[in-house]
Design a protein around this motif. Structure first.
Motif, short mmCIF file in Angstrom:
data_model
loop_
_atom_site.label_atom_id
_atom_site.label_comp_id
_atom_site.label_asym_id
_atom_site.label_seq_id
_atom_site.Cartn_x
_atom_site.Cartn_y
_atom_site.Cartn_z
N TYR A 217 1.33 2.74 4.31
CA TYR A 217 2.72 2.25 4.40
C TYR A 217 2.90 0.93 3.64
CZ TYR A 217 2.74 5.80 7.96
OH TYR A 217 2.61 7.01 8.60
N ARG A 218 1.94 0.57 2.78
CA ARG A 218 1.97 -0.75 2.14
C ARG A 218 3.30 -1.01 1.41
NH1 ARG A 218 -1.67 -0.80 -2.61
NH2 ARG A 218 -3.45 -0.87 -1.22
N ASP A 219 3.89 0.02 0.83
CA ASP A 219 5.11 -0.21 0.05
C ASP A 219 6.38 -0.17 0.89
OD1 ASP A 219 3.79 -0.57 -2.36
OD2 ASP A 219 3.66 1.59 -2.71
N ILE A 220 6.27 0.14 2.17
CA ILE A 220 7.49 0.16 3.00
C ILE A 220 7.49 -1.12 3.83
CG2 ILE A 220 8.91 1.52 4.58
CD1 ILE A 220 7.24 3.97 3.93
N ALA A 221 8.02 -2.18 3.23
CA ALA A 221 8.03 -3.49 3.87
C ALA A 221 9.47 -3.98 3.96
CB ALA A 221 7.19 -4.47 3.08
N PHE A 222 9.80 -4.67 5.06
CA PHE A 222 11.19 -5.06 5.32
C PHE A 222 11.41 -6.56 5.12
CE2 PHE A 222 10.88 -1.44 8.66
CZ PHE A 222 11.05 -0.49 7.67
N ASP A 223 12.69 -6.91 5.10
CA ASP A 223 13.12 -8.32 5.01
C ASP A 223 12.61 -9.00 3.74
OD1 ASP A 223 14.43 -8.10 7.51
OD2 ASP A 223 12.52 -8.45 8.55
N SER A 244 1.44 9.52 -0.12
CA SER A 244 2.26 10.38 0.74
C SER A 244 3.60 9.73 1.06
CB SER A 244 1.53 10.66 2.05
OG SER A 244 0.34 11.36 1.81
N LYS A 245 3.61 8.43 1.34
CA LYS A 245 4.83 7.76 1.79
C LYS A 245 5.50 7.01 0.64
CE LYS A 245 2.72 8.86 5.68
NZ LYS A 245 3.02 9.81 6.70
N SER A 246 4.71 6.32 -0.20
CA SER A 246 5.31 5.51 -1.28
C SER A 246 6.04 6.37 -2.28
CB SER A 246 4.22 4.76 -2.05
OG SER A 246 3.50 3.95 -1.21
N LEU A 247 5.43 7.52 -2.64
CA LEU A 247 6.04 8.41 -3.64
C LEU A 247 6.59 9.67 -2.97
CD1 LEU A 247 3.51 8.23 -6.65
CD2 LEU A 247 5.66 6.99 -6.38
N SER A 248 6.60 9.72 -1.64
CA SER A 248 7.08 10.91 -0.91
C SER A 248 6.38 12.18 -1.40
CB SER A 248 8.60 11.08 -1.06
OG SER A 248 9.28 9.96 -0.57
N LEU A 249 5.04 12.14 -1.42
CA LEU A 249 4.27 13.29 -1.91
C LEU A 249 3.24 13.76 -0.87
CD1 LEU A 249 3.42 12.10 -5.57
CD2 LEU A 249 5.19 13.73 -4.88
#
Ligand code: PLP
Length: 394
Positions: A217-223, A244-249
């Motif tokens: 989840y490293r690329d899904i960061a808030f604020d 899987s999460k960063s590129l939705s793959l």
């Protein structure tokens, strides 16, 4: 003769999958828009156009014999070089091609990394709450997973308990930031202290304790905040990443292990992991996916919907009086249930067609996980159901 270990596992159905399947059935009865399924961490946004274009270019332009041929056991050289260069640019650490091992997602990365730095009988420590698949990843190596108790409400790792549990038998520590299920990002202070403890204990026991850092989840960061990079704090770190999460793959199964420059065994770890693949029959991830992702390392899907959803839900939960930590990333929220038994609370939530996951599956009691990787309109429609659930406890 069937293997009893795996047969026995069939009795333990995944509560997440069960909830997800229930949601599908329920949607068929009452309509998708009336079921608020927060069970599964499956990305809800498409992959970037650049990935689709890269696949099309590769298929149109490359020699199919080469494109679809076997790649070296250590992975596709173009992918490994591109990932090393990307990590250098992002974190300023001198990774080289030899430090990168492509895997089938973070799952493959963790399974290889843990096996490379443990022997049967060793102990691996992780922090509760934790991703339940850590059990099979670790136990499959013959090592034992031990779980450090949680530290509510902020859910930073409990480093006092950790220090007590870090005995000579521990050869590997497995962390996850940003965290599934809490959404919490480990702070620079936490990582500094964690590294100090690992360094002190490594010295005392006469062997380096490895850090395996799970970071899908490293690329899904808030604020607008950057996520501190654990490998920058401690040299003996194997970073496990996934696209899987960063590129939705998630269905394409691509991730990697990055061996931190200066890590003990840096020269041999990737070759060792290629040997481990022979035992598991894992081999390399598909060559075409490695080649296509090499061309997309500086982009992500449009991940902004997750922060929008988080804000809507977090603000509503707070307004309703829930105890909940504001996540720093991921697409998960982890509020405290309104009764002690989180399973009973989730059953109650189902009466309002709110599908939540009880925290027991993550090694903690009394909380629930909401995976808000769903349409924002659906999140908005779910807010009255949350209100009704809270009202049921007044
Ligand atoms: N680690 C964590 C914390 C996860 O949440 C997941 C998947 O949801 C994984 C590892 C496995 O990721 P992958 O699908 O890339 O194998």
């Amino acid at each position: 003769m069937l293997n009893e270990t795996y047969r026995g596992m069939l009795a333990h159905k995944s509560v997440i999958r069960e909830t997800f399947m229930y949601g599908k059935q329920r949607a068929a009865q009452i309509g998708y828009e009336n079921v608020f399924d927060y069970s599964l961490g499956n990305p809800s946004v498409p992959c970037p156009e650049r990935f689709t274009a890269a696949m099309q270019e590769l298929l149109a332009q490359e020699d199919p014999v080469v494109l679809h041929g076997y790649c070296p056991s250590q992975g596709d050289p173009e992918f490994r070089t591109a990932v090393a260069a990307h990590l250098n640019r992002t974190f300023g650490l001198p990774y080289a091609q030899k430090d990168i091992f492509p895997t089938t997602g973070a799952a493959g990365a963790i399974a290889h990394a843990v096996r490379a730095v443990t022997r049967p009988g060793d102990e691996v420590l992780t922090f509760a709450p934790y991703f339940p698949e850590y059990g099979p990843y670790v136990e499959g190596t013959g090592a034992h997973l031990r779980v450090v108790p949680p530290q509510a409400p902020a859910f930073q790792p409990n480093l006092e308990a950790f220090e007590q549990m870090l005995t000579e038998k521990v050869t590997c520590v497995l962390i996850n930031t940003p965290n599934n299920p809490t959404g919490v990002v480990y702070s620079a202070d936490t990582l500094t202290r964690l590294a100090e403890i690992l360094t002190e204990k490594s010295r005392a026991y006469g062997h380096n304790i490895f850090l395996v850092s799970d970071e899908p989840y490293r690329d899904i960061a808030f604020d607008g905040r950057a996520v501190p990079y654990p490998a920058a704090f401690y040299p003996h770190t194997l970073t496990c990443f996934s696209f899987s999460k960063s590129l939705s793959l998630p269905g394409e199964r691509l991730g990697y292990v990055a061996v931190r420059p200066g890590c003990e065994g840096e020269e041999v770890l990737v070759d060792m992991m290629a040997q481990i693949s022979r035992f598991t029959g894992h081999n390399c991830p598909p060559s075409i996916i490695q080649r296509a992702v090499s061309r997309c390392l500086d982009v992500t899907s449009d991940l902004s919907v997750y922060e929008t959803n988080m804000d809507l839900l977090y603000n509503k939960l707070k307004a309703l009086g829930f105890e909940v930590e504001r996540p720093g990333g991921t697409f998960y929220l982890f509020p405290k249930a309104l009764e002690e038994d989180a399973n009973a609370f989730c059953r109650r939530a189902r009466e309002f067609d709110l599908l939540l996951v009880p925290s027991d599956t993550f090694g903690v009691t009394g909380y629930v996980r909401l995976a808000y990787c769903i349409d924002t309109e659906q999140v908005k429609r779910s807010l009255p159901a949350l209100e009704k659930l809270a009202a049921a406890y007044q």
